[in-house]
Design an enzyme around this catalytic site. Structure first.
Site, PDB file in Angstrom:
ATOM      1  N   LEU A 102      31.632  12.034   6.550  1.00 43.80           N
ATOM      2  CA  LEU A 102      31.987  13.388   6.954  1.00 43.80           C
ATOM      3  C   LEU A 102      31.819  14.254   5.715  1.00 43.80           C
ATOM      4  CD1 LEU A 102      35.228  13.166   9.163  1.00 43.80           C
ATOM      5  CD2 LEU A 102      32.936  13.845   9.881  1.00 43.80           C
ATOM      6  N   ASP A 103      31.170  15.407   5.856  1.00 46.45           N
ATOM      7  CA  ASP A 103      30.896  16.200   4.667  1.00 46.45           C
ATOM      8  C   ASP A 103      32.166  16.837   4.107  1.00 46.45           C
ATOM      9  OD1 ASP A 103      31.230  18.982   5.659  1.00 46.45           O
ATOM     10  OD2 ASP A 103      29.524  18.501   6.935  1.00 46.45           O
ATOM     11  N   PHE A 104      32.037  17.397   2.930  1.00 48.39           N
ATOM     12  CA  PHE A 104      33.163  17.903   2.153  1.00 48.39           C
ATOM     13  C   PHE A 104      33.989  18.920   2.928  1.00 48.39           C
ATOM     14  CE2 PHE A 104      34.876  20.810  -1.150  1.00 48.39           C
ATOM     15  CZ  PHE A 104      35.600  19.893  -1.908  1.00 48.39           C
ATOM     16  N   ASP A 105      33.323  19.773   3.706  1.00 47.32           N
ATOM     17  CA  ASP A 105      34.006  20.866   4.408  1.00 47.32           C
ATOM     18  C   ASP A 105      34.420  20.507   5.833  1.00 47.32           C
ATOM     19  OD1 ASP A 105      33.851  22.682   2.254  1.00 47.32           O
ATOM     20  OD2 ASP A 105      31.763  23.106   2.745  1.00 47.32           O
ATOM     21  N   THR A 106      34.238  19.249   6.240  1.00 45.02           N
ATOM     22  CA  THR A 106      34.584  18.826   7.592  1.00 45.02           C
ATOM     23  C   THR A 106      35.800  17.909   7.547  1.00 45.02           C
ATOM     24  OG1 THR A 106      32.280  18.973   8.299  1.00 45.02           O
ATOM     25  CG2 THR A 106      33.752  17.655   9.670  1.00 45.02           C
TER      26      THR A 106
END
Length: 305
Positions: A107-111
């Protein structure tokens, strides 16, 4: 000694909880690993029942039990173990666990949202392999409400990205906000990098907030950011998911462990014009609502993004 009786040395070290496969390769190159007294190479295979593997001259510990945890990943964390930029890792939230685990997928940093953690490499590989088409359901807040034309493009796999068209996905508008934006639910079966964000960006609806609600049949419902809880099916797994002291596992045993985490879905016919619903229909089984083991405290709750 046949290939079916042996396992790659880096995988063997990872299964014993020593390190990740990548870290194992680095240790082998640094000449820290031996097999029956001889220096190992990254291409070596080992028979755990007949050969002795040592790291820095010490024999390896027994293989740890296979464990499965669901983490509610908070925004602002990465899903890798090391980061040259020094950002916080999700693994910092589970330092209290007795067994080394790794994230399944990314999961990416902003998710934020559902992230499975396990030390079962085979199950992790099966869940993330493109052929598995593991369903992942997201809730996204997007700029401007998508119309039916855009929604149909998503449903029919007609959103074209720089690395190819996105596969058909389930999608529906959940709620419109006062300023013309919308919360949209989308279920994808691919694991491409930042896929949901790129789909909506390509249609002119950039994502402001993104939360993964479910991974396969595991849901963050009732959890708060930073919570981690055992997989609700772990107690039912019994000997089917127990390691065999590092010996090679058959496809059948891996499939059994996988089925306990993710039962085969029952297909339900849905007209393509009907609003998209949940991706899978879960057979009767143990409740997903179990007591959480609180990791590092994080503000907010599952309804707050």
């Amino acid at each position: 000694m046949s290939a079916e009786e042996t396992v790659r040395i880096n995988r063997f070290l990872a299964e014993r909880g020593v390190c990740s496969r990548r870290e194992a390769d680095e240790m082998i190159v640094a000449e820290r690993v031996t097999i029956d007294g001889a220096l190992a190479t990254v291409a070596d295979r080992v028979d755990p029942a007949r050969q002795v593997v040592r790291v820095d001259g010490k024999e390896l510990p027994d293989a740890p039990p296979k464990v499965y945890y669901l983490l509610y990943k908070p925004k602002g964390t990465i899903t890798s173990r090391d980061d040259p930029r020094g950002r916080k890792s999700v693994l910092d939230l589970v330092e209290h666990l007795q067994v080394r685990v790794e994230p399944v997928g990314r999961l990416d940093f902003d998710t934020e949202g559902a992230l499975l953690l396990t030390n079962d490499g085979e199950v992790a590989h099966r869940l993330t392999h493109p052929s598995s088409k593991t369903p992942k359901r997201y809730l996204a807040k997007v700029y401007r409400t998508p119309d039916e034309v855009d929604l149909e493009k998503i449903r029919k796999g007609k959103v074209f990205l720089e690395d190819g068209a996105a596969l058909p996905a389930l999608v529906r508008v959940v709620e419109q906000t006062d300023n013309g934006n919308a919360w949209v639910e989308i279920t994808v079966t691919e694991g491409r990098n930042r896929l949901v964000r790129r789909i909506f960006e390509a249609l002119g609806h950039p994502v402001a907030k993104l939360r993964r609600e479910t991974f396969a049949t595991l849901s963050i419902r009732g959890m708060e950011r930073g919570d981690v809880r055992p997989s609700p099916r772990r107690r039912c797994a019994g000997s089917a998911i127990s390691p065999r002291d590092g010996s090679p596992r058959t496809r059948a045993s891996c499939a059994a462990r996988l089925a306990l985490l993710w039962p085969s879905p029952r297909r339900s016919a849905t007209a393509s014009t009907a609003p998209a619903r949940i991706a899978v229909d879960v057979p009767p089984g143990p409740s997903l609502h179990v007591v959480c083991c609180r990791g590092v405290e994080q503000p907010g709750s599952s309804s707050g993004s």
